[in-house]
Design an enzyme around this catalytic site. Structure first.
Site, PDB file in Angstrom:
ATOM      1  N   ASP A  35       3.658  28.536 -25.522  1.00 14.89           N
ATOM      2  CA  ASP A  35       4.714  27.856 -24.767  1.00 14.89           C
ATOM      3  C   ASP A  35       4.182  26.576 -24.127  1.00 14.89           C
ATOM      4  O   ASP A  35       2.990  26.476 -23.797  1.00 14.89           O
ATOM      5  CB  ASP A  35       5.260  28.807 -23.680  1.00 14.89           C
ATOM      6  CG  ASP A  35       6.619  28.356 -23.165  1.00 14.89           C
ATOM      7  OD1 ASP A  35       7.263  27.516 -23.827  1.00 14.89           O
ATOM      8  OD2 ASP A  35       7.038  28.839 -22.098  1.00 14.89           O
ATOM      9  N   LEU A  93      -9.045  37.943 -41.299  1.00 16.56           N
ATOM     10  CA  LEU A  93      -8.084  37.926 -40.184  1.00 16.56           C
ATOM     11  C   LEU A  93      -6.652  38.119 -40.681  1.00 16.56           C
ATOM     12  O   LEU A  93      -6.235  37.509 -41.663  1.00 16.56           O
ATOM     13  CB  LEU A  93      -8.183  36.567 -39.470  1.00 16.56           C
ATOM     14  CG  LEU A  93      -7.145  36.309 -38.364  1.00 16.56           C
ATOM     15  CD1 LEU A  93      -7.479  37.127 -37.120  1.00 16.56           C
ATOM     16  CD2 LEU A  93      -7.090  34.814 -38.013  1.00 16.56           C
ATOM     17  N   HIS A 127       5.710  19.981 -30.508  1.00 21.04           N
ATOM     18  CA  HIS A 127       5.638  21.048 -31.514  1.00 21.04           C
ATOM     19  C   HIS A 127       4.624  20.700 -32.598  1.00 21.04           C
ATOM     20  O   HIS A 127       3.862  21.555 -33.059  1.00 21.04           O
ATOM     21  CB  HIS A 127       7.013  21.286 -32.144  1.00 21.04           C
ATOM     22  CG  HIS A 127       8.051  21.750 -31.156  1.00 21.04           C
ATOM     23  ND1 HIS A 127       7.803  22.750 -30.236  1.00 21.04           N
ATOM     24  CD2 HIS A 127       9.326  21.353 -30.935  1.00 21.04           C
ATOM     25  CE1 HIS A 127       8.897  22.941 -29.503  1.00 21.04           C
ATOM     26  NE2 HIS A 127       9.825  22.105 -29.897  1.00 21.04           N
TER      27      HIS A 127
HETATM   28  C1  IPE Z   1       9.259  31.839 -26.040  1.00 21.11           C
HETATM   29  O1  IPE Z   1       9.274  30.586 -25.437  1.00 21.11           O
HETATM   30  C2  IPE Z   1       9.420  31.725 -27.513  1.00 21.11           C
HETATM   31  C3  IPE Z   1       8.351  31.049 -28.236  1.00 21.11           C
HETATM   32  C4  IPE Z   1       7.241  30.562 -27.763  1.00 21.11           C
HETATM   33  C5  IPE Z   1       8.553  30.971 -29.655  1.00 21.11           C
HETATM   34  P1  IPE Z   1      10.587  29.979 -24.769  1.00 21.11           P
HETATM   35  O2  IPE Z   1      10.189  28.686 -24.192  1.00 21.11           O
HETATM   36  O3  IPE Z   1      11.706  29.965 -25.754  1.00 21.11           O
HETATM   37  O4  IPE Z   1      10.924  31.067 -23.641  1.00 21.11           O
HETATM   38  P2  IPE Z   1      11.889  30.976 -22.371  1.00 21.11           P
HETATM   39  O5  IPE Z   1      13.250  30.581 -22.879  1.00 21.11           O
HETATM   40  O6  IPE Z   1      11.329  29.946 -21.455  1.00 21.11           O
HETATM   41  O7  IPE Z   1      11.854  32.335 -21.756  1.00 21.11           O
HETATM   42  C1  IPE Z   2       7.246  26.647 -27.230  1.00 22.43           C
HETATM   43  O1  IPE Z   2       7.289  25.449 -26.533  1.00 22.43           O
HETATM   44  C2  IPE Z   2       7.585  26.466 -28.684  1.00 22.43           C
HETATM   45  C3  IPE Z   2       8.857  27.086 -29.086  1.00 22.43           C
HETATM   46  C4  IPE Z   2       9.634  27.807 -28.343  1.00 22.43           C
HETATM   47  C5  IPE Z   2       9.252  26.870 -30.457  1.00 22.43           C
HETATM   48  P1  IPE Z   2       8.630  24.975 -25.819  1.00 22.43           P
HETATM   49  O2  IPE Z   2       9.410  24.156 -26.752  1.00 22.43           O
HETATM   50  O3  IPE Z   2       9.356  26.166 -25.251  1.00 22.43           O
HETATM   51  O4  IPE Z   2       8.039  24.092 -24.664  1.00 22.43           O
HETATM   52  P2  IPE Z   2       8.603  23.963 -23.176  1.00 22.43           P
HETATM   53  O5  IPE Z   2       8.640  25.344 -22.589  1.00 22.43           O
HETATM   54  O6  IPE Z   2       9.971  23.354 -23.271  1.00 22.43           O
HETATM   55  O7  IPE Z   2       7.612  23.069 -22.509  1.00 22.43           O
HETATM   56 MG    MG Z   3       9.301  27.075 -23.430  1.00 23.82          MG
END
Ligand code: IPE
Ligand code: IPE
Ligand code: MG
Length: 257
Positions: A27, A138, A44
Site C-alpha cells: 500500500d 520460491l 503503481h
Molecule cells: C489494499 O489496499 C489492497 C491492495 C493493496 C491491493 P487499499 O489501499 O485498497 O486499501 P484501503 O481501501 O485503504 O483499505
Molecule cells: C496500493 O497502493 C496499490 C493498490 C491498491 C493497487 P494505493 O493505490 O492504495 O496507494 P494509496 O493508498 O492511495 O497511497
Molecule cells: Mg491504499
C-alpha cells in the site's frame, strides 16, 4: 528496536527465526506519486520495481512463499481509468517477468476471482502459471481481484456441492475440509503479514489464513520498501514468541528439549 537482545529472544515455536510464508499488502503507491506531483499510476509503476526486488530478497533468504495483494475485490470502486491502467500494468508485468521468474525457479500462482478479468488477461495468467508450475523454488502468489470473504464463500460453495452430490456428509465439514478449497491450500500458513503505507487494517486480504499470523505495519510507502526495510520487518518477526494459545513457559520448555 526492542531492548531484548536477539540471542535471548524466543523464536517462533514452529519455524525458527525466518518466516516460511510472508504475505504483504503493498500500500502507498498513490501517496508516493502524489508526494512527487506525479499521477497515481506512476506510483503503481514504481511499485512493480519493489515487487521485483522483494521476489529476489525472498528467494535469497529461502523464504518458501511470498503472497502479494495486487488488486482487491473492492479496488473496482476506484476511478475507471485507474482500474484500467492497473489491469494493463498487471498484463504487461506478467508478460515481461514470466521468463525471468521461470529462470529463477519461481512458481507463480494467481489467486482471486479471475472470471471478472478480460479474456486476454485470463489467458496470460494461465500461460504464466503453466510455464512455472514445475519449478521448485520460491512460490510467488499474486492476489488479484481477491477478497478474503470471496475466498471463504467460494470454498463454502464447493463444500455445499460435495454435500449435494453425496461426496461429503455435512457432519464431516471441519476446518481441514474447508481449508482444502481455499486459494492457498497446500502452502504453509502465512506467518508474517506486512502492510506498508501506514494503514493498520486487513482490507479483506487473507481472513482465514491470518488467524495466527504475526502482524507488522510500517509507514514506509510501498515503492520505498527496500531490502533494509524488509530486514527490519524480519527482525521484528524473529523476536516474537509465537504461542498458539499456550503459555510462554510452555513454549520455552519445548524449545529447551
Ligand atoms: C489494499 O489496499 C489492497 C491492495 C493493496 C491491493 P487499499 O489501499 O485498497 O486499501 P484501503 O481501501 O485503504 O483499505
Ligand atoms: C496500493 O497502493 C496499490 C493498490 C491498491 C493497487 P494505493 O493505490 O492504495 O496507494 P494509496 O493508498 O492511495 O497511497
Ligand atoms: Mg491504499
Amino acid at each position: 528496536m526492542s531492548a531484548r537482545k536477539t540471542e535471548d529472544a524466543p523464536t517462533t515455536a514452529t519455524s525458527g527465526s525466518l518466516p516460511r510464508h510472508v504475505a504483504i499488502i503493498m500500500d502507498g503507491n498513490g501517496r508516493w506519486a502524489k508526494k512527487r506531483f506525479m499521477p497515481r499510476f506512476m506510483g503503481h509503476k514504481a511499485g512493480v520495481e519493489t515487487v521485483r526486488a522483494m521476489v529476489r530478497h525472498c528467494a535469497e533468504k529461502k523464504i518458501e512463499v511470498l503472497t502479494l495483494f495486487a488488486f482487491s475485490s473492492e479496488n473496482w470502486r476506484r476511478p475507471e481509468k485507474e482500474v484500467r491502467l492497473l489491469l494493463e500494468l498487471f498484463v504487461s508485468a506478467l508478460k515481461r517477468e514470466v521468463k525471468r521468474l521461470n529462470e529463477n525457479n519461481v512458481v507463480l500462482k494467481i489467486v482471486g476471482d479471475r472470471s471478472a478479468f478480460p479474456e486476454a488477461l485470463q489467458q496470460e495468467i494461465a500461460t504464466a502459471e503453466a510455464t512455472t508450475s514445475a519449478n521448485t523454488g520460491l512460490q510467488l502468489v499474486i492476489a488479484a481481484n481477491y477478497g478474503g470473504r470471496w475466498d471463504i464463500v467460494q470454498a463454502t460453495r464447493a463444500l455445499a456441492d460435495e454435500v449435494a452430490t453425496g461426496r461429503l456428509e455435512s457432519s464431516q465439514i471441519d476446518e481441514e475440509s474447508l481449508d482444502r478449497h481455499l486459494s492457498l491450500y497446500g502452502m504453509p500458513e502465512p506467518d508474517l503479514f506486512i502492510r506498508t503505507g501506514g494503514e493498520e487494517r486487513v482490507s479483506n486480504f487473507l481472513l482465514w489464513q491470518l488467524a495466527y499470523c504475526e502482524m507488522y505495519f510500517t509507514e514506509t510507502l510501498w515503492p520505498d520498501f527496500d531490502g533494509d526495510a524488509f530486514d527490519v520487518a524480519l527482525n521484528s518477526f524473529s523476536q516474537r514468541q509465537r504461542r498458539f494459545g499456550r503459555t510462554g513457559d510452555q513454549v520455552e520448555q519445548e524449545q529447551n528439549v
